[in-house]
Design an enzyme around this catalytic site. Structure first.
Site, PDB file in Angstrom:
ATOM      1  N   LYS A  79       0.856  -1.179   0.000  1.00  0.00           N
ATOM      2  CA  LYS A  79       0.000   0.000   0.000  1.00  0.00           C
ATOM      3  C   LYS A  79       0.894   1.230   0.000  1.00  0.00           C
ATOM      4  O   LYS A  79       1.723   1.405   0.894  1.00  0.00           O
ATOM      5  CB  LYS A  79      -0.901  -0.024   1.232  1.00  0.00           C
TER       6      LYS A  79
ATOM      7  N   ARG B 252     -10.860   9.749   2.073  1.00  0.00           N
ATOM      8  CA  ARG B 252     -10.675  10.457   3.356  1.00  0.00           C
ATOM      9  C   ARG B 252     -11.748  11.524   3.545  1.00  0.00           C
ATOM     10  O   ARG B 252     -12.143  11.817   4.679  1.00  0.00           O
ATOM     11  CB  ARG B 252      -9.267  11.039   3.441  1.00  0.00           C
TER      12      ARG B 252
ATOM     13  N   LYS C 168       1.581   9.886   5.684  1.00  0.00           N
ATOM     14  CA  LYS C 168       1.654   8.470   6.064  1.00  0.00           C
ATOM     15  C   LYS C 168       2.918   7.795   5.525  1.00  0.00           C
ATOM     16  O   LYS C 168       2.980   6.574   5.414  1.00  0.00           O
ATOM     17  CB  LYS C 168       0.382   7.751   5.599  1.00  0.00           C
TER      18      LYS C 168
ATOM     19  N   GLU D 173       7.266  -7.049   0.683  1.00  0.00           N
ATOM     20  CA  GLU D 173       6.099  -6.945   1.577  1.00  0.00           C
ATOM     21  C   GLU D 173       5.105  -8.086   1.323  1.00  0.00           C
ATOM     22  O   GLU D 173       4.567  -8.665   2.258  1.00  0.00           O
ATOM     23  CB  GLU D 173       5.382  -5.601   1.375  1.00  0.00           C
TER      24      GLU D 173
ATOM     25  N   LYS E  24      -2.184  -1.539  -3.835  1.00  0.00           N
ATOM     26  CA  LYS E  24      -3.046  -0.364  -3.754  1.00  0.00           C
ATOM     27  C   LYS E  24      -2.232   0.909  -3.770  1.00  0.00           C
ATOM     28  O   LYS E  24      -1.230   0.957  -3.074  1.00  0.00           O
ATOM     29  CB  LYS E  24      -3.825  -0.463  -2.440  1.00  0.00           C
TER      30      LYS E  24
ATOM     31  N   SER F 136     -10.332   5.415  -4.521  1.00  0.00           N
ATOM     32  CA  SER F 136     -11.300   6.501  -4.656  1.00  0.00           C
ATOM     33  C   SER F 136     -10.869   7.577  -5.653  1.00  0.00           C
ATOM     34  O   SER F 136     -11.686   8.077  -6.425  1.00  0.00           O
ATOM     35  CB  SER F 136     -11.569   7.121  -3.290  1.00  0.00           C
TER      36      SER F 136
ATOM     37  N   TYR G  53     -15.039   0.826  -6.719  1.00  0.00           N
ATOM     38  CA  TYR G  53     -16.301   1.545  -6.570  1.00  0.00           C
ATOM     39  C   TYR G  53     -17.145   1.430  -7.841  1.00  0.00           C
ATOM     40  O   TYR G  53     -18.298   1.825  -7.857  1.00  0.00           O
ATOM     41  CB  TYR G  53     -16.032   3.026  -6.228  1.00  0.00           C
TER      42      TYR G  53
HETATM   43  C1  PBG Z   1      -7.580   3.088   5.791  1.00  0.00           C
HETATM   44  C2  PBG Z   1      -7.830   3.021   4.336  1.00  0.00           C
HETATM   45  C3  PBG Z   1      -7.624   4.009   3.347  1.00  0.00           C
HETATM   46  C4  PBG Z   1      -8.130   3.476   2.161  1.00  0.00           C
HETATM   47  C5  PBG Z   1      -8.575   2.187   2.433  1.00  0.00           C
HETATM   48  N1  PBG Z   1      -8.360   1.917   3.776  1.00  0.00           N
HETATM   49  C6  PBG Z   1      -7.110   5.400   3.457  1.00  0.00           C
HETATM   50  C7  PBG Z   1      -5.722   5.634   3.877  1.00  0.00           C
HETATM   51  O1  PBG Z   1      -4.918   4.713   4.076  1.00  0.00           O
HETATM   52  O2  PBG Z   1      -5.399   6.798   4.080  1.00  0.00           O
HETATM   53  C8  PBG Z   1      -8.204   4.196   0.849  1.00  0.00           C
HETATM   54  C9  PBG Z   1      -9.212   3.670  -0.124  1.00  0.00           C
HETATM   55  C10 PBG Z   1      -9.521   4.566  -1.264  1.00  0.00           C
HETATM   56  O3  PBG Z   1      -8.955   5.649  -1.452  1.00  0.00           O
HETATM   57  O4  PBG Z   1     -10.396   4.177  -2.050  1.00  0.00           O
HETATM   58  N2  PBG Z   1      -6.300   2.822   6.204  1.00  0.00           N
END
Ligand code: PBG
Length: 337
Positions: A206, A216, A228, A244, A259, A285, A324
Site C-alpha cells: 500500500k 478520506r 503516512k 512486503e 493499492k 477513490s 467503486y
Molecule cells: C484506511 C484506508 C484508506 C483506504 C482504504 N483503507 C485510506 C488511507 O490509508 O489513508 C483508501 C481507499 C480509497 O482511497 O479508495 N487505512
C-alpha cells in the site's frame, strides 16, 4: 499467468493480425482476459443514523449508507452477482481517540454492520477494513507518540480489532495499516481464538498516495498532522512491494493486495509473479473520481474508460478487484450485446 515469449513469425500477407479483430464474435473468441461480477469486491461506507443515503461529494454516484439501507444495498449487489464486500465505518468525531478505542467496541457500527449483513445476506462474503485511522483523533493508522506512529503498540490494537470483527462474523479481515508484523500477530490470535476459517486479505503493498483523497473525505479521516510516509510505501519502489507481499505470505495472509491500482499496474504484475496467493488490486477513490469527473465534463466516455481500467487490472495479473465501479460494471457486463 506469466509472460510468454511471443514466437509469431508468419509474415504479411499470410499473417494478418487484423483477421482476429474483424468482428465482435472473433474478438470475444480470442479475448485473453475477461471480467465477471464475482471478480469484484465492493467497498461500502456505513454511517450512523436511519433511512439515509448521502452522496460523497468527491465520488459522484457513490454513497454513504445508514445500516438499514446498506443491508438492502448488499442484497441488491448479491442479486446482481457480486459475491464480496469490504466495509468501512464512518466514526463520529466524539468517538475518536489516540488508541482507537471505539474500533473494538462489540456494539460499534462496524461490528453491527457485519452482524446485520451476515444475518440478512449470509451468502455474501463480508470483509472488514482493519485500520485505526477512521477511529483515530489524529487520523493515523497507528498510535501516535511524540509525533511518531508506534508499530508494536498499534499491532496489538489492530489484532484486537481483527478478533472483534471475526467475533461479529466477518469472513475476512483486511488490514490496511502497513504496520510490520501485523499479519503474523492477527493470524496467531485468530487461530488461538478458534477463528480458523476467518481469512486475511492483506493490503501488502500500500503506497503513500494522493489518490486516497476522496475516501478520506467520505470518512473524514485525513491525517491531522504530517503524512503516512513512515508506514505506507514510497511510490518509487517495486522490489519492496515484492518483499512486503512475500512477508505477508509467510506470515499467513490468504490474499495479498496492491493499492492504488492504475498507477501501479507494474506492481500488480510483479507481485502476481512472486507469490502463490490470489492477488487483489484496489482501484481507489481517486481513480474513481478522475474517471467520473472527466465523464461529467464530457471529456471522455465514462463507461468505456471504466471497463478499460478494469480489464487492465486483470491483464496486469490481478485475480480480484476492489472497485467503486463494481455495481456499474456488473450492470454493463449483464447487458446482452
Ligand atoms: C484506511 C484506508 C484508506 C483506504 C482504504 N483503507 C485510506 C488511507 O490509508 O489513508 C483508501 C481507499 C480509497 O482511497 O479508495 N487505512
Amino acid at each position: 499467468m506469466t509472460h510468454r515469449e511471443i514466437g509469431y513469425r508468419s509474415s504479411f500477407p499470410h499473417g494478418r493480425p487484423r483477421r482476429l479483430r474483424q468482428s465482435g464474435a472473433i474478438r470475444s473468441l480470442v479475448a485473453e482476459h475477461d471480467l465477471k461480477p464475482a471478480d469484484f469486491i465492493v467497498p461500502l461506507f456505513v454511517m450512523e443514523g436511519q433511512d439515509e443515503k448521502r452522496e460523497i461529494p468527491s465520488m459522484p454516484d457513490y454513497y454513504n449508507y445508514t445500516l438499514d439501507l446498506l443491508v438492502d444495498e448488499v442484497q441488491e449487489l448479491h442479486d446482481l452477482g457480486m459475491r464480496s464486500v469490504v466495509l468501512f465505518a464512518k466514526v463520529p468525531e466524539e468517538k475518536k481517540d489516540n488508541k482507537g478505542t471505539e474500533a473494538v467496541n462489540p456494539d460499534g457500527l462496524m461490528q453491527r454492520a457485519v452482524r446485520e449483513i451476515k444475518d440478512a445476506v449470509p451468502e455474501m462474503l463480508v470483509m472488514t477494513d482493519v485500520a485505526m485511522d477512521p477511529y483515530s483523533s489524529y487520523g493515523h493508522d497507528g498510535v501516535v507518540e511524540d509525533g511518531k506512529i508506534l508499530n508494536d503498540a498499534s499491532v496489538e490494537i489492530l489484532t484486537e480489532m481483527a478478533i472483534s470483527h471475526a467475533e461479529a462474523g466477518a469472513d475476512f479481515v483486511a488490514p490496511s495499516d502497513m504496520m510490520d508484523g501485523r499479519i503474523k500477530a492477527m493470524r496467531e490470535a485468530l487461530e488461538e481464538e478458534g477463528y480458523h476459517d476467518t481469512g486475511i486479505m492483506s493490503y501488502s503493498a500500500k503506497y503513500a498516495s494522493s489518490y486516497y483523497g476522496p475516501f478520506r473525505d467520505a470518512l473524514e479521516s485525513a491525517p491531522g498532522f504530517g503524512d503516512k510516509k513512515t508506514y505506507q510505501m514510497d511510490p518509487s519502489n517495486v522490489d519492496e512491494a515484492i518483499k512486503e507481499a512475500q512477508i505477508d505470505e509467510q506470515e499467513g495472509a490468504d490474499i495479498v493486495m496492491v493499492k492504488p491500482g492504475l498507477p501501479y499496474l507494474d506492481v500488480v504484475r510483479a507481485v502476481s509473479e512472486s507469490v502463490n496467493l490470489p492477488v487483489s488490486v484496489y482501484n481507489v477513490s481517486g481513480e474513481y473520481a478522475m474517471i467520473k469527473a472527466a465523464a461529467q465534463k464530457g471529456w471522455l466516455d465514462g463507461e468505456q474508460a471504466m471497463m478499460e481500467a478494469l480489464i487492465g487490472f486483470k491483464r496486469a495479473g490481478a485475480d480480484l478487484i476492489a472497485t467503486y465501479f463494481a455495481k456499474e460494471a456488473t450492470k454493463r457486463l449483464l447487458e446482452v450485446k
